[in-house]
Enzyme design. Structure first.
Site, mmCIF file in Angstrom:
data_model
loop_
_atom_site.group_PDB
_atom_site.id
_atom_site.type_symbol
_atom_site.label_atom_id
_atom_site.label_comp_id
_atom_site.label_asym_id
_atom_site.label_seq_id
_atom_site.Cartn_x
_atom_site.Cartn_y
_atom_site.Cartn_z
ATOM 1 N N CYS A 2 -2.169 2.515 17.364
ATOM 2 C CA CYS A 2 -1.638 2.107 18.670
ATOM 3 C C CYS A 2 -1.610 0.588 18.812
ATOM 4 C CB CYS A 2 -2.513 2.658 19.778
ATOM 5 S SG CYS A 2 -2.576 4.439 19.824
ATOM 6 N N ARG A 27 2.073 -1.502 12.020
ATOM 7 C CA ARG A 27 0.771 -0.832 12.089
ATOM 8 C C ARG A 27 0.899 0.681 12.048
ATOM 9 N NH1 ARG A 27 -3.218 -4.153 14.745
ATOM 10 N NH2 ARG A 27 -4.025 -2.339 15.817
ATOM 11 N N TRP A 74 0.091 5.994 18.460
ATOM 12 C CA TRP A 74 -0.155 6.760 17.239
ATOM 13 C C TRP A 74 -1.001 7.934 17.685
ATOM 14 C CZ3 TRP A 74 -4.359 7.778 13.794
ATOM 15 C CH2 TRP A 74 -3.986 8.068 12.472
ATOM 16 N N ASN A 98 -5.585 1.711 23.877
ATOM 17 C CA ASN A 98 -5.823 1.933 22.444
ATOM 18 C C ASN A 98 -7.213 2.527 22.284
ATOM 19 O OD1 ASN A 98 -3.435 0.753 21.810
ATOM 20 N ND2 ASN A 98 -4.293 -0.953 20.651
ATOM 21 N N GLY A 99 -7.419 3.325 21.258
ATOM 22 C CA GLY A 99 -8.752 3.868 21.023
ATOM 23 C C GLY A 99 -8.882 5.278 21.570
ATOM 24 N N GLU A 485 -6.564 3.802 -7.142
ATOM 25 C CA GLU A 485 -5.694 2.991 -6.288
ATOM 26 C C GLU A 485 -4.216 3.305 -6.574
ATOM 27 O OE1 GLU A 485 -5.946 1.350 -3.746
ATOM 28 O OE2 GLU A 485 -4.259 -0.018 -3.691
ATOM 29 N N LYS A 489 -1.654 4.679 -3.819
ATOM 30 C CA LYS A 489 -0.384 4.010 -3.517
ATOM 31 C C LYS A 489 0.767 5.009 -3.600
ATOM 32 C CE LYS A 489 -1.089 0.516 -2.114
ATOM 33 N NZ LYS A 489 -2.444 0.672 -1.898
ATOM 34 N N GLU A 492 0.635 7.548 -0.744
ATOM 35 C CA GLU A 492 0.881 6.901 0.555
ATOM 36 C C GLU A 492 2.366 6.700 0.824
ATOM 37 O OE1 GLU A 492 -2.286 3.539 1.953
ATOM 38 O OE2 GLU A 492 -1.419 3.209 -0.007
ATOM 39 N N HIS A 508 -13.041 17.853 -17.956
ATOM 40 C CA HIS A 508 -13.843 18.588 -16.972
ATOM 41 C C HIS A 508 -12.994 19.118 -15.820
ATOM 42 C CE1 HIS A 508 -17.427 17.439 -19.109
ATOM 43 N NE2 HIS A 508 -17.001 16.193 -19.124
ATOM 44 N N LYS A 607 -1.526 0.772 9.543
ATOM 45 C CA LYS A 607 -2.027 -0.382 8.804
ATOM 46 C C LYS A 607 -3.478 -0.660 9.149
ATOM 47 C CE LYS A 607 -1.712 -3.983 6.208
ATOM 48 N NZ LYS A 607 -1.748 -3.652 4.774
HETATM 49 C C1 G6P Z 1 -5.554 1.926 6.269
HETATM 50 C C2 G6P Z 1 -4.471 1.185 5.510
HETATM 51 C C3 G6P Z 1 -4.944 0.909 4.092
HETATM 52 C C4 G6P Z 1 -6.274 0.177 4.109
HETATM 53 C C5 G6P Z 1 -7.325 0.927 4.930
HETATM 54 C C6 G6P Z 1 -8.573 0.086 5.158
HETATM 55 O O1 G6P Z 1 -5.699 3.206 5.739
HETATM 56 O O2 G6P Z 1 -3.281 1.928 5.481
HETATM 57 O O3 G6P Z 1 -3.977 0.116 3.426
HETATM 58 O O4 G6P Z 1 -6.735 0.029 2.802
HETATM 59 O O5 G6P Z 1 -6.802 1.234 6.217
HETATM 60 O O6 G6P Z 1 -8.228 -1.010 5.966
HETATM 61 P P1 G6P Z 1 -8.967 -2.389 5.973
HETATM 62 O O7 G6P Z 1 -8.200 -3.231 6.973
HETATM 63 O O8 G6P Z 1 -10.381 -2.126 6.455
HETATM 64 O O9 G6P Z 1 -8.944 -2.949 4.607
#
Ligand code: G6P
Length: 612
Positions: A2, A27, A74, A98-99, A485, A489, A492, A508, A607
């Site tokens: 949000c 975001r 959101w 927000n929150g 990672e 990616k 995502e 395993h 984000k």
């Molecule tokens: C969200 C974002 C990720 C990020 C994660 C942690 O899931 O989409 O890209 O790695 O939050 O965020 P931070 O700001 O704590 O690194």
């Protein structure tokens, strides 16, 4: 996640609010809305989907006003529908939030008993009704909000306006970020300063528990009912430099910015092939007493922490644990004396990481334990930086793409600098090793540049992925977190199901998944594990798996039947995870573009995850 934008001015601010919302789009959100006070009425428009839909509605309805609040939502409570979008209205009050209000159900039951009718499924609507109700006992909007806040449980930020108060915007910060943008004869609020950068570079960062009253000319901040002074900070102009430029997506731009971002990050700490004397000098005493490290982070930042664990233990002999913040915060971990707690976070506002930090601090204080906290963060003004003893900034510049790229590799560079510093303070690393690693760090931006030259070959590989539904990423040692990672990616942004595994675990379980349809991405730098990794590749090939290998140019691994190889320029084994991040980022990016997904704002993701 949000986003809030609001303002009180003399001019019409509808376009400023919309522009602010657009700057928060990165975001992640699913609906948007705006309310303005004009001529004693609340004028409101809300739309599902993009801010552009809302903008069109605002233009068509000719909404104008000099006091207003706006929001990107959101969904947490209730689906992404127009009725659930903010602002929420009760009588003459409009609210954005927000929150999460955790006790909203109890409050809702009480309000319904009083005759209030709810038009949404959100937790936010209780705030609008509560303020409306409190106004029965006071004519002051500020006083009404002050009465309501103690009734709310949870972490939240609010923006509140009322038709009878056409020059007054009330805002609350309680566990969710909120800044005030200070203008001339006008003032604004936002959950992220980025939204307000076109209007001002002067900000007041509210603290938890602050309630503020903004008029065109004044800003008053209250804590426990008492007026307090919060400094106005002027922001460096470079922070505002966030546009896509020549690139099709922010993510691609951010991938290409990595050589410079790493250079910036390491330059703050280095003088030639040595650490600068003033680098983290204020932390030296704390570093001397620490005996172990606990890293706490989420998402991509957690993967950076996993790599740091290898480095802490291999390079400077300091035991290191790393844990996902959402688990750490709830499992009552033992707080150990003389521990350095490191929070890694791009945003510095991630709710779980912040909560874990605060809880650790509280529990250490209760037992009078000696701990030291540190943030590795990309936002100098963030809550995490403000609430830790020490901080080390990644100087990546604003990262807009939801999928983290340059924030990740700069986190790795920053972690290495920190490790060298702690190693020096504790005299657990040879000076020669420090000098060698620093020389390699300086060389890393060039190696990344050379790696980026392989973009066409990686694009070609990605064409073979478009029709796939599943994918495995394998690596060993510090490439294991890069495998995780890479898988993160890919899922995502391309929505292909992907798993990252330590290659040694292949037998395993994951080997059972390997068949003709299973692409397996291999990360193969030239290190001590290369021969073992080659055996793992054989195991995959023997089961008909197709290999996509990012291999050191001197690894001896070559393209052959069902084995596609992109050669990566040589880099020291210790810094290889920084460089091998690049091909997995590019691969995911190209696959996502080919599959036509929303690369910068993938579905359901945000984000900055400022709620649990
Ligand atoms: C969200 C974002 C990720 C990020 C994660 C942690 O899931 O989409 O890209 O790695 O939050 O965020 P931070 O700001 O704590 O690194």
């Amino acid at each position: 996640m949000c986003g809030i934008v609001g303002g009180v001015a003399e001019r019409n601010i509808s376009n400023i609010l919309i522009e602010g919302l657009k700057r928060l789009e990165y975001r992640g959100y699913d609906s948007a809305g705006l309310a303005l006070i004009n001529g004693g009425h609340v004028l409101r428009e809300r739309r599902v989907g993009k801010v552009a839909n809302l903008e069109q509605a605002v233009i068509e309805a000719e909404l104008t006003g000099s006091l207003g609040i706006a929001h990107t939502r959101w969904a947490t409570h209730g689906k992404p529908t127009e009725n659930n979008a903010h602002p929420h209205i009760s009588g003459n009050v409009a609210v954005v939030h927000n929150g999460i209000i955790e006790n909203f159900q109890e409050l809702k039951d009480d309000l319904e008993a009083l005759g209030y009718v709810f038009t949404s499924q959100t937790d936010t609507e209780v705030v609008a009704h509560l303020v409306n109700d409190a106004l029965k006992s006071t004519p002051s909007l500020l006083e009404a909000v002050k009465q309501v806040v103690p009734q709310l449980k949870g972490a939240y930020a609010l923006g509140i306006i009322h038709t009878d108060h056409p020059d007054e915007l009330i805002t609350v910060r309680e566990g969710s970020p909120l800044v005030i943008g200070v203008g001339i004869g006008e003032n604004f609020i936002s959950s992220d300063q980025l939204a307000l950068l076109p209007i001002t570079n002067r900000f007041i960062y509210l603290e938890e528990g602050d309630i503020a009253r903004l008029t065109r000319e004044t800003i008053e901040v209250f804590v426990d009912g008492q007026l307090v002074n919060r400094p106005v900070k002027e922001l460096d102009a470079t922070v505002s430099n966030a546009s896509k430029g020549e690139y099709k997506h922010y993510m691609l731009k951010e991938i290409y910015e990595q050589p410079e971002a790493i250079q910036q990050t390491i330059s703050q700490a280095l003088n030639g092939n040595a650490l600068r004397e003033d680098f983290l000098a204020q932390a030296e005493q704390d570093f001397a007493s620490i005996q172990q490290v606990q890293i706490i982070a989420c998402g991509t930042s957690y993967h950076a922490g996993m790599i740091a664990k290898y480095w802490f233990e291999q390079l400077i002999d300091v035991p290191c644990q790393v844990e996902i913040a959402s688990e750490y915060r709830y499992r009552t971990p033992v707080i150990v004396n003389n521990t350095l707690y490191i929070c890694i976070s791009q945003s510095g506002e991630t709710a779980d990481t912040l909560a874990a930090l605060r809880d650790t601090q509280k529990r250490a204080a209760a037992k009078a334990l000696n701990i030291c906290t540190m943030a590795i963060c990309n936002v100098a003004t963030s809550s995490m930086v403000r609430e830790t003893h020490h901080s080390l900034l990644t100087l990546a510049g604003p990262e807009i793409g939801v999928a983290s790229t340059k924030a990740f590799t700069t986190q790795l560079a920053a972690l290495m600098l920190l490790i060298l510093k702690i190693g020096q303070v504790k005299q657990s690393i040879a000076e020669k090793t420090v000098t060698e690693i620093i020389a390699e760090l300086w060389h890393t931006p060039k190696v990344i540049l050379d790696t980026l030259q392989h973009n066409p070959a990686i694009l070609h590989l990605s064409e073979l992925f478009v029709e796939k539904n599943h994918c495995l990423f394998l690596g060993r040692g510090t490439q294991f977190p890069i495998a995780l990672e890479g898988a993160l990616k890919l899922k995502e942004i391309s929505y292909i199901h992907a798993e990252g595994y330590a290659a040694g675990e292949l037998k395993h379980g994951p080997l059972a998944l390997v068949d003709n349809e299973m692409p397996v991405v291999i990360l193969a730098p030239k290190d001590d594990m290369l021969d073992k990794l080659k055996s793992n590749m054989e195991e995959v090939q023997a089961r008909g798996g197709e290999l996509f290998v990012f291999a050191d140019e001197h690894s001896g691994i070559k393209t052959k039947e069902r084995q596609h190889v992109v050669h990566i320029p040589s880099i020291s084994a210790v810094l290889a995870p920084i460089v091998y991040s690049i091909p997995v980022q590019l691969l995911s990016y190209h696959v996502a573009v080919l599959r036509g997904t929303d690369v910068d704002q993938p579905r359901n993701l945000a984000k900055s995850v400022t709620v649990e």
